[in-house]
Scaffold this motif. Structure first.
Motif, PDB file in Angstrom:
ATOM      1  N   LEU A  85       0.865  -1.178   0.000  1.00 42.89           N
ATOM      2  CA  LEU A  85       0.000   0.000   0.000  1.00 42.89           C
ATOM      3  C   LEU A  85       0.904   1.230   0.000  1.00 42.89           C
ATOM      4  O   LEU A  85       1.779   1.358   0.863  1.00 42.89           O
ATOM      5  N   ALA A  86       0.719   2.100  -0.961  1.00 40.05           N
ATOM      6  CA  ALA A  86       1.495   3.344  -1.026  1.00 40.05           C
ATOM      7  C   ALA A  86       0.906   4.310  -0.006  1.00 40.05           C
ATOM      8  O   ALA A  86      -0.248   4.729  -0.131  1.00 40.05           O
ATOM      9  N   TYR A  87       1.701   4.642   1.001  1.00 40.66           N
ATOM     10  CA  TYR A  87       1.237   5.470   2.103  1.00 40.66           C
ATOM     11  C   TYR A  87       1.805   6.875   1.966  1.00 40.66           C
ATOM     12  O   TYR A  87       2.966   7.121   2.265  1.00 40.66           O
ATOM     13  N   PHE A  88       0.975   7.785   1.461  1.00 38.14           N
ATOM     14  CA  PHE A  88       1.369   9.192   1.351  1.00 38.14           C
ATOM     15  C   PHE A  88       1.249   9.792   2.751  1.00 38.14           C
ATOM     16  O   PHE A  88       0.156  10.118   3.210  1.00 38.14           O
ATOM     17  N   GLN A  89       2.408   9.958   3.410  1.00 33.42           N
ATOM     18  CA  GLN A  89       2.409  10.201   4.848  1.00 33.42           C
ATOM     19  C   GLN A  89       2.827  11.607   5.262  1.00 33.42           C
ATOM     20  O   GLN A  89       2.167  12.230   6.082  1.00 33.42           O
ATOM     21  N   ALA A  90       3.912  12.113   4.722  1.00 33.48           N
ATOM     22  CA  ALA A  90       4.497  13.348   5.246  1.00 33.48           C
ATOM     23  C   ALA A  90       3.693  14.586   4.852  1.00 33.48           C
ATOM     24  O   ALA A  90       3.301  14.754   3.695  1.00 33.48           O
ATOM     25  N   TYR A  91       3.457  15.448   5.807  1.00 29.38           N
ATOM     26  CA  TYR A  91       2.722  16.696   5.610  1.00 29.38           C
ATOM     27  C   TYR A  91       1.301  16.428   5.094  1.00 29.38           C
ATOM     28  O   TYR A  91       0.710  15.396   5.409  1.00 29.38           O
ATOM     29  N   THR A  92       0.746  17.340   4.266  1.00 23.23           N
ATOM     30  CA  THR A  92      -0.663  17.260   3.864  1.00 23.23           C
ATOM     31  C   THR A  92      -0.743  16.777   2.420  1.00 23.23           C
ATOM     32  O   THR A  92      -0.469  17.534   1.484  1.00 23.23           O
ATOM     33  N   ASN A  93      -1.148  15.528   2.239  1.00 29.38           N
ATOM     34  CA  ASN A  93      -1.018  14.862   0.943  1.00 29.38           C
ATOM     35  C   ASN A  93      -2.207  15.049   0.012  1.00 29.38           C
ATOM     36  O   ASN A  93      -2.355  14.313  -0.968  1.00 29.38           O
ATOM     37  N   THR A  94      -3.040  16.049   0.330  1.00 33.71           N
ATOM     38  CA  THR A  94      -4.098  16.449  -0.605  1.00 33.71           C
ATOM     39  C   THR A  94      -4.011  17.951  -0.852  1.00 33.71           C
ATOM     40  O   THR A  94      -4.985  18.568  -1.300  1.00 33.71           O
ATOM     41  N   GLY A 116      -3.017  -0.499  -3.474  1.00 34.62           N
ATOM     42  CA  GLY A 116      -3.898   0.519  -2.916  1.00 34.62           C
ATOM     43  C   GLY A 116      -3.146   1.705  -2.354  1.00 34.62           C
ATOM     44  O   GLY A 116      -1.912   1.741  -2.364  1.00 34.62           O
ATOM     45  N   LEU A 117      -3.920   2.687  -1.897  1.00 36.64           N
ATOM     46  CA  LEU A 117      -3.376   3.938  -1.370  1.00 36.64           C
ATOM     47  C   LEU A 117      -3.882   4.189   0.041  1.00 36.64           C
ATOM     48  O   LEU A 117      -5.044   3.913   0.350  1.00 36.64           O
ATOM     49  N   ILE A 118      -3.011   4.739   0.871  1.00 40.91           N
ATOM     50  CA  ILE A 118      -3.427   5.372   2.117  1.00 40.91           C
ATOM     51  C   ILE A 118      -2.912   6.804   2.042  1.00 40.91           C
ATOM     52  O   ILE A 118      -1.726   7.033   1.793  1.00 40.91           O
ATOM     53  N   VAL A 119      -3.800   7.756   2.229  1.00 37.93           N
ATOM     54  CA  VAL A 119      -3.448   9.158   2.050  1.00 37.93           C
ATOM     55  C   VAL A 119      -3.688   9.904   3.355  1.00 37.93           C
ATOM     56  O   VAL A 119      -4.827  10.026   3.819  1.00 37.93           O
ATOM     57  N   GLY A 120      -2.609  10.407   3.956  1.00 35.67           N
ATOM     58  CA  GLY A 120      -2.704  11.184   5.179  1.00 35.67           C
ATOM     59  C   GLY A 120      -2.912  12.653   4.856  1.00 35.67           C
ATOM     60  O   GLY A 120      -2.218  13.216   4.011  1.00 35.67           O
ATOM     61  N   THR A 121      -3.882  13.268   5.538  1.00 36.89           N
ATOM     62  CA  THR A 121      -4.169  14.667   5.241  1.00 36.89           C
ATOM     63  C   THR A 121      -4.839  15.348   6.421  1.00 36.89           C
ATOM     64  O   THR A 121      -4.968  14.767   7.504  1.00 36.89           O
TER      65      THR A 121
END
Length: 307
Positions: A85-94, A116-121
């Motif tokens: 799973l690609a985890y967009f983690q650092a800072y605001t990923n949207t 899949g994706l996990i997007v941290g925001t």
């Protein structure tokens, strides 16, 4: 209690979603935050130093593909059949133009083995057009949106320079879940000015939301942050929990938590060279073993006191 485990674990959730072993790979896609660039404020959250959650392979000068290559190389040596799973983690990923965001997400999804994706925001950075895109995407692949809520107290959010309200967190979580997207939240236990009663009230308030997962972690004081300076000047404003105190607090919290939520984690582990306090000297798996032992000693479980 029918469930053999005292709380719902993230590993079980992934096993229910995928027929194979799945690992998150963190990505730093070079984003910033609206409370860093002047849109809502400057300096970011008072506790934040993004070095604390960026693995060695995760640097902004590397492309999404390069970071995935290095992450897969690291994990595939032990588990050749693993998916990711690609985890967009650092800072605001949207926090960028819709086209730029889509390009990075699609680059990650095109990488071999990524399922899949996990997007941290942040809850104030989810425009309708982007949410529609995620809803469409979730029909063909795994998508989870993870919101940094941090506290349900408006005074605390103001104090730590979050730049958004708890009401915005509630709205973003409800909008996202209504689109059929897995929705996560993140809370920090022990922020300055919050009592034990305040923290347990977080459990009650967050339990009313349509969340899939919840991440908890202890307050950590990190070098080169505004909060570290505040602590140096006024240490009495902070209660830094001992490991045993925090374990009991976390279990008290989970007792009051919605029994349907997945508890993804209880702690975070910052690099030793950046951590001021508390330094418990425990790996995450060692901490989890202590938590599980304490659950058994207390003969309790997630949702035992849920109203």
């Amino acid at each position: 209690m029918e469930n053999k485990r005292p709380y719902n674990e993230f590993s079980d959730f992934l096993r229910n979603c995928f027929p194979c072993k799945v690992q998150k790979i963190s990505i730093n896609a070079g984003f910033t935050c609206p409370n860093r660039d002047g849109s809502k404020g400057w300096g970011g959250c008072t506790y934040c130093n993004n070095q604390t959650f960026s693995p060695e392979y995760c640097h902004t000068e590397k492309t999404v593909t390069e970071q995935l290559e290095e992450g897969v190389h690291f994990f595939s040596r032990k588990y050749p059949e693993m998916k990711y799973l690609a985890y967009f983690q650092a800072y605001t990923n949207t926090y960028d133009s819709i086209d730029a965001l889509k390009k990075k997400y699609e680059e990650a999804l095109a990488f071999p083995g990524v399922v899949g994706l996990i997007v941290g925001t942040r809850p104030d950075c989810m425009p309708d057009e982007l949410l529609d895109y995620f809803a469409m995407l979730s029909k063909r692949t795994f998508v989870m949106i993870e919101y940094g809520v941090e506290s349900t107290k408006e005074e605390t959010l103001l104090r730590i320079n979050r730049g958004h309200s708890y009401r915005e967190s509630e709205e973003a979580i409800c909008r996202t879940a209504a689109c059929g997207i897995f929705t996560g939240a993140h809370l920090i236990l022990g922020l300055p000015g919050e009592s034990r009663e305040d923290i347990l009230e977080h459990a009650r308030r967050i339990s009313s939301l349509p969340l899939t997962t919840l991440k908890l972690h202890q307050l950590q004081l990190i070098r080169n942050t505004r909060m570290a300076k505040e602590y140096a000047e006024n240490p009495s404003d902070f209660h830094l929990y001992t490991v045993d105190e925090y374990i009991d607090l976390a279990i008290d919290f989970v007792e009051r938590l919605n029994p349907a939520f997945i508890v993804e984690r209880f702690v975070s582990q910052s690099p030793k060279e950046l951590l001021i306090a508390p330094d418990w000297g425990l790996k995450n798996y060692e901490f989890t073993a202590k938590v599980n032992k304490r659950f058994m000693e207390r003969n309790t479980w997630q949702g035992k006191l849920y109203e």
